[in-house]
Enzyme design. Structure first.
Site, short mmCIF file in Angstrom:
data_model
loop_
_atom_site.label_atom_id
_atom_site.label_comp_id
_atom_site.label_asym_id
_atom_site.label_seq_id
_atom_site.Cartn_x
_atom_site.Cartn_y
_atom_site.Cartn_z
CD GLU A 98 38.82 34.17 50.70
OE1 GLU A 98 39.98 34.68 50.30
OE2 GLU A 98 38.70 33.31 50.54
CB CYS A 111 43.76 42.06 47.78
SG CYS A 111 43.94 40.49 46.75
CB CYS A 118 38.93 31.96 38.59
SG CYS A 118 40.06 32.59 37.29
CB CYS A 122 46.59 28.93 38.16
SG CYS A 122 46.55 30.35 36.95
CD GLU A 166 42.95 37.18 34.13
OE1 GLU A 166 43.75 36.72 35.03
OE2 GLU A 166 43.13 38.38 33.79
CB SER A 220 50.15 35.47 37.25
OG SER A 220 49.57 36.35 38.15
CG HIS A 222 52.90 32.02 38.60
ND1 HIS A 222 53.26 32.88 39.53
CD2 HIS A 222 51.81 32.26 38.41
CE1 HIS A 222 52.44 33.51 40.06
NE2 HIS A 222 51.25 33.18 39.42
CG ASN A 296 50.10 31.12 50.42
OD1 ASN A 296 50.30 30.86 51.49
ND2 ASN A 296 50.09 32.16 49.85
CB CYS A 339 45.28 32.46 46.89
SG CYS A 339 46.80 33.30 46.87
N1 SAH Z 1 43.95 36.25 37.64
C1 SAH Z 1 44.81 37.13 38.07
C2 SAH Z 1 44.54 37.71 39.48
C3 SAH Z 1 44.29 36.75 40.69
S1 SAH Z 1 45.45 35.95 41.46
C4 SAH Z 1 46.14 36.65 37.95
O1 SAH Z 1 46.36 35.53 37.64
O2 SAH Z 1 47.18 37.59 38.03
C5 SAH Z 1 46.49 36.87 42.25
C6 SAH Z 1 47.90 36.19 42.34
O3 SAH Z 1 48.11 35.39 43.28
C7 SAH Z 1 48.40 35.72 40.99
O4 SAH Z 1 49.85 36.07 40.48
C8 SAH Z 1 48.20 34.29 41.17
O5 SAH Z 1 48.89 33.54 40.11
C9 SAH Z 1 48.75 34.12 42.49
N2 SAH Z 1 48.25 32.85 43.20
C10 SAH Z 1 47.11 32.14 43.02
N3 SAH Z 1 47.25 31.22 44.03
C11 SAH Z 1 48.35 31.19 44.68
C12 SAH Z 1 49.15 30.16 45.56
N4 SAH Z 1 48.56 29.15 46.15
N5 SAH Z 1 50.23 30.67 45.88
C13 SAH Z 1 50.84 31.78 45.41
N6 SAH Z 1 50.37 32.53 44.68
C14 SAH Z 1 49.07 32.28 44.11
#
Ligand code: SAH
Length: 351
Positions: A98, A111, A118, A122, A166, A220, A222, A296, A339
């Protein structure tokens, strides 16, 4: 197949001269692929037919290996009410990725995905549910930007590597991708307009700082402490927040580029007042700012977003601590904008 769209200008020159062709042909080919974003040798009007045939691979045994100028194919495009366009691309081997186009006042942002799937795992993310299928090539990363440029007939001004995958787990490709994307003979995108997002692979962050790409780094985070982070991100078992903050500081000191901490707010997980104070402390230590996004909800993941007023309150409290905070606008909600969800739905429909 020679994947010549993944070659830097230097590599392409070496290859073209090895075929007994003059070096300026390499520059022409490169400009067609990366400057004018054409998807086929047929469209390259100033390249002689004989060279095109040579590149395609003749029938005699001494012919060079045929070239591939990878063009990915959009199989689904959805446009949201807010102008966001979500692209589902099919790669040459049939894998799906995507990309998202977001329209802001300051320009068009794409994006980009860096892997098919991946392996970071997460727990709130849709892209990692089936693990890693494979890395993308530089050409497959670039082509997401080129196909979208052609589709909307407008230039892309900003790129964020925040799609599936990633990027630091596909490190060499990331470096080549950035080199080609910012090259003068190519798309010539400014380094300042590029952001790479990582879940925090600290050795790679340091290597990336030393590589001097000059792009913005987003981490990230979080969570403001290891205990909470471990419940959200398995990678937190490997790298502590202390190590991440050190690497972030190293990146900032080395490049002068301020770090962004991404923070997905999940209700009753990481949105308490205690979290605000801990996060503010981390930011002060690294001179980082924070990008907040309500998580999300992804089917089967069990995380609920913090309500809007909770998000605003979290932002205000951080700001009171002197931290720079933005709230990521949630674009494309009505088109599975978030995402990996479009791909997930598409794959789901097929089984
Ligand atoms: N692997 C990289 C980049 C990909 S994801 C990373 O971890 O940064 C891009 C961003 O979207 C990251 O901050 C990730 O943690 C976030 N992300 C993934 N799923 C998500 C969700 N369901 N809600 C909010 N953010 C999300």
């Amino acid at each position: 197949m020679q994947d010549i769209k993944s070659y830097t200008i230097t590599e392409l020159s070496t290859y073209i001269t090895s075929l007994g062709e003059p070096a300026f042909r390499a520059k022409q080919l490169y400009q067609w692929m990366h400057g004018k974003c054409v998807a086929s040798l047929d469209d390259m009007t100033n390249i002689p037919k004989a060279l095109k045939e040579k590149l395609r691979g003749g029938s005699d045994a001494d012919a060079p290996e045929p070239v591939d100028i990878t063009a990915i194919i959009p199989v689904d495009i959805r446009e949201s009410r807010d102008g966001t366009r979500k692209y589902l691309f099919k790669l040459p081997d049939g894998a799906l990725i995507e990309s998202v186009l977001m329209r802001y006042k300051y320009g068009n942002t794409v994006c980009v995905s860096s892997q098919v799937g991946c392996r970071m795992g997460c727990r709130f993310c849709a892209s990692t549910m089936d693990g890693l299928t494979r890395n993308l090539t530089p050409a497959e990363m670039l082509d997401q930007i080129y196909r979208i440029t052609n589709d909307i007939k407008e230039r892309i001004s900003h790129v964020v590597v925040m799609g599936m995958g990633e990027p630091m787990d596909n490190y060499d490709t990331l470096i080549t991708f950035l080199q080609i994307l910012t090259s003068e003979e190519g798309y010539n995108l400014s380094r300042r307009s590029i952001t790479v997002s990582t879940c925090g692979l600290t050795e790679r962050i340091r290597e990336f700082a030393d590589a001097g790409t000059g792009v913005t780094l987003a981490i990230s985070l979080h969570a403001p402490n290891d205990e909470i982070r471990k419940t959200m991100m398995p990678i937190a078992e490997r790298y502590s927040i202390a190590e991440i903050t050190e690497a972030a500081k190293y990146y900032f000191d080395k490049t002068g580029r301020r770090i962004t901490y991404e923070y997905a707010l999940a209700r009753d997980v990481n949105d308490s007042d205690k979290c605000v104070l801990e996060l503010a402390d981390l930011c002060k230590r690294t001179g980082a700012h924070v990008n907040l996004i309500p998580v999300n909800p992804v089917t089967g993941r069990g995380y609920a977003p913090t309500a809007d007023d909770g998000v605003r309150a979290f932002k205000n409290k951080l700001e009171k601590q002197g931290i720079n905070v933005t709230i990521r606008r949630e674009l494309g909600q009505d088109i599975d904008g978030a995402c990996g969800q479009l791909r997930k739905r598409y794959l789901g429909d097929k089984v």
